[in-house]
Design an enzyme around this catalytic site. Structure first.
Site, short mmCIF file in Angstrom:
data_model
loop_
_atom_site.label_atom_id
_atom_site.label_comp_id
_atom_site.label_asym_id
_atom_site.label_seq_id
_atom_site.Cartn_x
_atom_site.Cartn_y
_atom_site.Cartn_z
N GLY A 1 0.79 -1.22 0.00
CA GLY A 1 0.00 0.00 0.00
C GLY A 1 0.82 1.27 0.00
CB SER A 2 4.22 1.95 1.23
OG SER A 2 5.29 2.82 0.95
CB ALA A 3 3.01 6.16 -2.60
NE ARG B 1 0.99 1.81 -3.87
CZ ARG B 1 0.69 3.05 -4.20
NH1 ARG B 1 0.82 3.45 -5.45
NH2 ARG B 1 0.26 3.91 -3.30
#
Length: 207
Positions: free
Chosen positions: A8-10, A13
């Protein structure tokens, strides 16, 4: 190559997107921050700042996502397309990476995270900083297909991870025409599907 992350971490990603575009396989190690797995003695030995993403490449540990992006493309890139060797072009890519870290992604974290994780009320002044950040990004993209000029670079990958997070947070950036155009094209970048799956994981925090 071990990669400690949360989908979920930008910032995490952005590393996944970069690895995909380089054709690199990462040994993904999910780190449960809620359970304190980033504070174990084993992980603190790897990264004393106990942050994600963290990369370990043949014993070499590195954290801070944008540093990881540059490391990966400089070590494993078959050419300099994602991180140009031309000093001026490279400087623009670096500027955009720092813009993402210090302005765009920071505006997201400052406005949304207190609401999501601390149940605090929205701060209208912080919302204005998001709008300012998107105004800047829209200007950068005027006449350009990519955020740092005429070719895809790691700056696009970092900013794509951030902007897609804004989408799941329901920030409407359709009025920023250049950003909206770039974003639609960016969805064709290799690794987009996994990035979006991560966005949907992040969205669960909103439910």
């Amino acid at each position: 190559m071990d990669f400690y992350y949360l989908p979920g971490s930008a910032p995490c990603r952005s590393v996944l997107l970069t690895a995909k575009n380089l054709g690199i396989e990462l040994n993904k190690k999910l780190l449960n921050l809620m359970a304190g797995e980033h504070l174990t003695p084993e992980f603190l030995k790897i990264n004393p700042q106990h942050t994600i993403p963290t990369l370990v490449d043949d014993g070499f540990a590195l954290w801070e996502s944008r540093a990881i992006l540059v490391y990966l493309v400089e070590k494993y890139g078959k050419d300099d397309a994602l991180f140009p060797k031309c000093p001026k072009k490279q400087a623009v890519v670096n500027q955009r990476l720092y813009f993402d870290m210090g302005t765009l992604y920071k505006s997201l974290a400052d406005y949304y995270y207190p609401q999501i994780f601390a149940k605090q009320p929205a701060d209208p002044e912080l919302y204005k900083k998001i709008e300012v950040a998107f105004d800047f990004l829209n200007t950068f993209l005027e006449g350009n297909n990519y955020v740092a000029g005429d070719q895809l670079t790691v700056a696009d990958l970092a900013i794509l991870a951030s902007v897609s997070t804004f989408e799941v947070l329901k920030f409407d950036f359709s009025k920023y025409a250049n950003v909206a155009r770039w974003y639609e094209n960016a969805k064709k970048i290799p690794g987009w599907d996994e990035n979006w799956e991560g966005c949907l994981e992040f969205k669960k925090f909103l439910d």
